[in-house]
Design a protein around this motif. Structure first.
Motif, PDB file in Angstrom:
ATOM      1  N   GLU A  73      33.533  45.333  38.014  1.00 30.82           N
ATOM      2  CA  GLU A  73      34.837  45.767  38.275  1.00 30.82           C
ATOM      3  C   GLU A  73      35.249  47.126  37.662  1.00 30.82           C
ATOM      4  O   GLU A  73      35.606  48.004  38.346  1.00 30.82           O
ATOM      5  CB  GLU A  73      35.972  44.728  37.891  1.00 30.82           C
ATOM      6  CG  GLU A  73      37.329  45.138  38.551  1.00 30.82           C
ATOM      7  CD  GLU A  73      38.295  43.810  38.404  1.00 30.82           C
ATOM      8  OE1 GLU A  73      39.208  43.679  39.061  1.00 30.82           O
ATOM      9  OE2 GLU A  73      37.986  42.839  37.578  1.00 30.82           O
ATOM     10  N   GLU A  74      34.755  47.271  36.465  1.00 37.77           N
ATOM     11  CA  GLU A  74      35.244  48.554  35.782  1.00 37.77           C
ATOM     12  C   GLU A  74      34.062  49.713  36.572  1.00 37.77           C
ATOM     13  O   GLU A  74      34.778  50.825  36.770  1.00 37.77           O
ATOM     14  CB  GLU A  74      34.636  48.404  34.243  1.00 37.77           C
ATOM     15  CG  GLU A  74      34.590  49.722  33.460  1.00 37.77           C
ATOM     16  CD  GLU A  74      34.008  49.842  32.264  1.00 37.77           C
ATOM     17  OE1 GLU A  74      33.617  50.926  31.483  1.00 37.77           O
ATOM     18  OE2 GLU A  74      33.867  48.921  31.425  1.00 37.77           O
ATOM     19  N   ASN A  83      35.572  50.654  39.951  1.00 39.84           N
ATOM     20  CA  ASN A  83      36.529  51.647  40.124  1.00 39.84           C
ATOM     21  C   ASN A  83      36.012  52.951  39.610  1.00 39.84           C
ATOM     22  O   ASN A  83      36.673  54.104  40.018  1.00 39.84           O
ATOM     23  CB  ASN A  83      37.676  51.202  39.088  1.00 39.84           C
ATOM     24  CG  ASN A  83      38.368  50.028  39.664  1.00 39.84           C
ATOM     25  OD1 ASN A  83      39.329  50.200  40.686  1.00 39.84           O
ATOM     26  ND2 ASN A  83      38.351  48.863  39.491  1.00 39.84           N
ATOM     27  N   GLU A  88      39.802  52.196  45.022  1.00 42.54           N
ATOM     28  CA  GLU A  88      40.027  51.482  44.064  1.00 42.54           C
ATOM     29  C   GLU A  88      39.542  49.887  44.392  1.00 42.54           C
ATOM     30  O   GLU A  88      39.746  49.734  45.366  1.00 42.54           O
ATOM     31  CB  GLU A  88      41.271  51.468  43.418  1.00 42.54           C
ATOM     32  CG  GLU A  88      42.556  51.132  44.176  1.00 42.54           C
ATOM     33  CD  GLU A  88      43.839  51.270  43.795  1.00 42.54           C
ATOM     34  OE1 GLU A  88      43.847  51.075  42.451  1.00 42.54           O
ATOM     35  OE2 GLU A  88      44.759  51.378  44.424  1.00 42.54           O
ATOM     36  N   TYR A  89      39.233  49.058  43.264  1.00 40.27           N
ATOM     37  CA  TYR A  89      38.650  47.880  43.535  1.00 40.27           C
ATOM     38  C   TYR A  89      39.209  46.552  42.469  1.00 40.27           C
ATOM     39  O   TYR A  89      39.511  46.766  41.604  1.00 40.27           O
ATOM     40  CB  TYR A  89      37.079  47.916  43.489  1.00 40.27           C
ATOM     41  CG  TYR A  89      36.404  48.809  44.258  1.00 40.27           C
ATOM     42  CD1 TYR A  89      35.927  48.476  45.577  1.00 40.27           C
ATOM     43  CD2 TYR A  89      36.452  49.993  44.209  1.00 40.27           C
ATOM     44  CE1 TYR A  89      35.540  49.320  46.570  1.00 40.27           C
ATOM     45  CE2 TYR A  89      35.630  51.146  45.140  1.00 40.27           C
ATOM     46  CZ  TYR A  89      35.161  50.527  46.279  1.00 40.27           C
ATOM     47  OH  TYR A  89      34.689  51.405  47.094  1.00 40.27           O
ATOM     48  N   ARG A  90      39.131  45.370  43.127  1.00 46.20           N
ATOM     49  CA  ARG A  90      39.430  44.388  42.296  1.00 46.20           C
ATOM     50  C   ARG A  90      38.631  43.202  42.597  1.00 46.20           C
ATOM     51  O   ARG A  90      38.188  43.267  43.740  1.00 46.20           O
ATOM     52  CB  ARG A  90      40.908  43.928  42.428  1.00 46.20           C
ATOM     53  CG  ARG A  90      41.268  43.708  43.941  1.00 46.20           C
ATOM     54  CD  ARG A  90      42.974  43.293  43.931  1.00 46.20           C
ATOM     55  NE  ARG A  90      43.174  42.080  43.092  1.00 46.20           N
ATOM     56  CZ  ARG A  90      44.537  41.766  43.104  1.00 46.20           C
ATOM     57  NH1 ARG A  90      45.521  42.583  43.173  1.00 46.20           N
ATOM     58  NH2 ARG A  90      44.774  40.796  42.222  1.00 46.20           N
ATOM     59  N   ARG A  91      38.318  42.353  41.849  1.00 44.84           N
ATOM     60  CA  ARG A  91      37.382  41.034  41.998  1.00 44.84           C
ATOM     61  C   ARG A  91      38.262  40.039  41.826  1.00 44.84           C
ATOM     62  O   ARG A  91      39.244  39.778  40.876  1.00 44.84           O
ATOM     63  CB  ARG A  91      36.204  40.938  40.976  1.00 44.84           C
ATOM     64  CG  ARG A  91      35.413  39.952  41.249  1.00 44.84           C
ATOM     65  CD  ARG A  91      34.263  40.056  40.086  1.00 44.84           C
ATOM     66  NE  ARG A  91      35.290  39.476  38.788  1.00 44.84           N
ATOM     67  CZ  ARG A  91      34.612  39.684  37.465  1.00 44.84           C
ATOM     68  NH1 ARG A  91      33.279  40.376  37.444  1.00 44.84           N
ATOM     69  NH2 ARG A  91      35.319  39.322  36.651  1.00 44.84           N
ATOM     70  N   GLU A  92      37.943  38.861  42.608  1.00 43.75           N
ATOM     71  CA  GLU A  92      38.958  37.775  42.602  1.00 43.75           C
ATOM     72  C   GLU A  92      37.847  36.701  42.618  1.00 43.75           C
ATOM     73  O   GLU A  92      36.666  36.526  43.449  1.00 43.75           O
ATOM     74  CB  GLU A  92      39.509  37.407  43.712  1.00 43.75           C
ATOM     75  CG  GLU A  92      41.037  38.396  44.061  1.00 43.75           C
ATOM     76  CD  GLU A  92      41.934  38.393  42.979  1.00 43.75           C
ATOM     77  OE1 GLU A  92      42.298  37.162  42.578  1.00 43.75           O
ATOM     78  OE2 GLU A  92      42.633  39.226  42.893  1.00 43.75           O
ATOM     79  N   TRP A 141      45.013  45.761  50.138  1.00 47.42           N
ATOM     80  CA  TRP A 141      43.696  45.518  49.558  1.00 47.42           C
ATOM     81  C   TRP A 141      42.776  44.809  50.867  1.00 47.42           C
ATOM     82  O   TRP A 141      43.328  44.070  51.748  1.00 47.42           O
ATOM     83  CB  TRP A 141      43.853  44.201  48.546  1.00 47.42           C
ATOM     84  CG  TRP A 141      44.161  44.716  47.330  1.00 47.42           C
ATOM     85  CD1 TRP A 141      45.682  44.697  46.682  1.00 47.42           C
ATOM     86  CD2 TRP A 141      43.638  45.639  46.257  1.00 47.42           C
ATOM     87  NE1 TRP A 141      45.532  45.277  45.612  1.00 47.42           N
ATOM     88  CE2 TRP A 141      44.365  45.712  45.386  1.00 47.42           C
ATOM     89  CE3 TRP A 141      42.263  46.446  46.257  1.00 47.42           C
ATOM     90  CZ2 TRP A 141      44.081  46.755  44.186  1.00 47.42           C
ATOM     91  CZ3 TRP A 141      41.935  47.093  45.264  1.00 47.42           C
ATOM     92  CH2 TRP A 141      42.924  47.197  44.235  1.00 47.42           C
ATOM     93  N   TRP A 171      35.256  40.595  46.451  1.00 45.95           N
ATOM     94  CA  TRP A 171      35.700  41.781  46.068  1.00 45.95           C
ATOM     95  C   TRP A 171      36.387  42.594  47.103  1.00 45.95           C
ATOM     96  O   TRP A 171      36.409  42.413  48.277  1.00 45.95           O
ATOM     97  CB  TRP A 171      34.512  42.828  45.766  1.00 45.95           C
ATOM     98  CG  TRP A 171      33.939  42.669  44.565  1.00 45.95           C
ATOM     99  CD1 TRP A 171      33.874  43.136  43.259  1.00 45.95           C
ATOM    100  CD2 TRP A 171      32.686  41.557  44.439  1.00 45.95           C
ATOM    101  NE1 TRP A 171      33.077  42.276  42.376  1.00 45.95           N
ATOM    102  CE2 TRP A 171      32.366  41.460  43.283  1.00 45.95           C
ATOM    103  CE3 TRP A 171      31.945  40.870  45.305  1.00 45.95           C
ATOM    104  CZ2 TRP A 171      31.343  40.788  42.522  1.00 45.95           C
ATOM    105  CZ3 TRP A 171      30.916  40.146  44.845  1.00 45.95           C
ATOM    106  CH2 TRP A 171      30.466  40.097  43.624  1.00 45.95           C
ATOM    107  N   LYS A 184      39.231  46.305  48.186  1.00 46.14           N
ATOM    108  CA  LYS A 184      39.181  47.631  48.079  1.00 46.14           C
ATOM    109  C   LYS A 184      40.427  48.312  48.766  1.00 46.14           C
ATOM    110  O   LYS A 184      40.863  47.603  49.612  1.00 46.14           O
ATOM    111  CB  LYS A 184      37.943  48.584  48.844  1.00 46.14           C
ATOM    112  CG  LYS A 184      37.860  48.254  50.223  1.00 46.14           C
ATOM    113  CD  LYS A 184      36.445  48.873  50.813  1.00 46.14           C
ATOM    114  CE  LYS A 184      36.441  48.596  52.427  1.00 46.14           C
ATOM    115  NZ  LYS A 184      35.373  49.207  52.970  1.00 46.14           N
ATOM    116  N   SER A 228      37.791  35.694  34.512  1.00 44.66           N
ATOM    117  CA  SER A 228      37.898  36.298  35.816  1.00 44.66           C
ATOM    118  C   SER A 228      39.493  35.668  36.427  1.00 44.66           C
ATOM    119  O   SER A 228      39.777  36.382  37.248  1.00 44.66           O
ATOM    120  CB  SER A 228      36.749  35.593  36.655  1.00 44.66           C
ATOM    121  OG  SER A 228      35.558  36.196  36.122  1.00 44.66           O
TER     122      SER A 228
END
Length: 238
Positions: free
Chosen positions: A82-83, A86, A117-121, A139, A150, A152, A236
């Motif tokens: 995730e880091e 981004n 930008e991104y996020r994970r679920e 998103w 993921w 974006k 997570s």
């Protein structure tokens, strides 16, 4: 013709560059060896269907390459993905999807690169309503792998024209990013398995009992791994 030869031929026919085909086959061979398998079709499925997943056109007829767009495939472990998503998103890389090998298939517009930008679920219990819940904030789903999904969104949604990059950095020279914690975890598992095997070999009981002990020792060695995986899942969720 072997399964790998068939796959290579299909990937080239669907527009994948020769060097990418060779790299893909090398990754698949390494994955098969690590999994202890000998039958690639049993591991990955029919070459025809697998080629559709891996091909840059997604199984469609190849189009004329866009000289203004560069592509890049890369992977990372769940400690840093995730880091890195981004970080690379801030350099203009947009993830299209996650391929069958768990790699982020990304592209960047060379003329007008935009920040992402991104996020994970975590989706161990399914993703019912997840897409709809995140959509109002902009998103959009961009890939799935095992128990993760993921998403974006363009930074332009909040920054407007300022989200466009004037001079994006060059594409990274490598495509694998594994953290120290990941290598530590792998080393821990290997040591546990070796100790279990050695202990079983030194056991002085009869062969039947020894086999039972060996099985129990291996299972016992995997318990800490399960605990570490559970810890990662809890991280997570937060």
């Amino acid at each position: 013709m072997t399964w790998f030869d068939d796959l290579a031929e299909r990937l080239r026919a669907q527009g994948m560059p020769a060097d990418h085909v060779e790299a893909t086959l090398a990754d698949l061979t390494a994955h098969l060896e690590e999994a202890g398998g000998t039958d690639p079709e049993a591991e990955f499925g029919p070459a025809r269907e697998f080629a559709r997943e891996l091909a840059p056109t997604g199984g469609r007829e190849p189009e004329t390459p866009d000289a203004h767009v560069e592509t890049w495939r890369w992977t990372a472990d769940t400690y840093v993905d995730e880091e890195l998503l981004n970080r690379f998103g801030a350099e203009g890389w947009e993830v299209e999807r996650v391929d069958a090998l768990g790699r982020f298939v990304s592209h960047r517009d060379l003329e007008r690169p935009q920040r992402w930008e991104y996020r994970r679920e975590l989706v161990t219990r399914g993703r019912e309503g997840l897409d709809e819940r995140l959509a109002p904030d902009g998103w959009e789903a961009c890939g799935n792998w095992l128990v993760y999904a993921w998403f974006k969104r363009p930074v332009a949604a909040s920054l407007g024209p300022d989200a466009e990059l004037s001079e994006p950095p060059e594409a990274p020279a490598r495509g694998r990013f594994f953290s120290g914690r990941f290598y530590l975890l792998v080393a821990f598992v290997l040591v546990a398995l070796v100790l279990a095997a050695v202990t079983a070999a030194l056991d002085g009981s009869d062969s039947g009992t020894g086999l039972g002990f060996a099985g129990g020792a291996v299972v016992g060695a995997l318990v800490p791994l399960a605990a570490l995986w559970g810890r990662q899942v809890r991280r997570s969720r937060r």
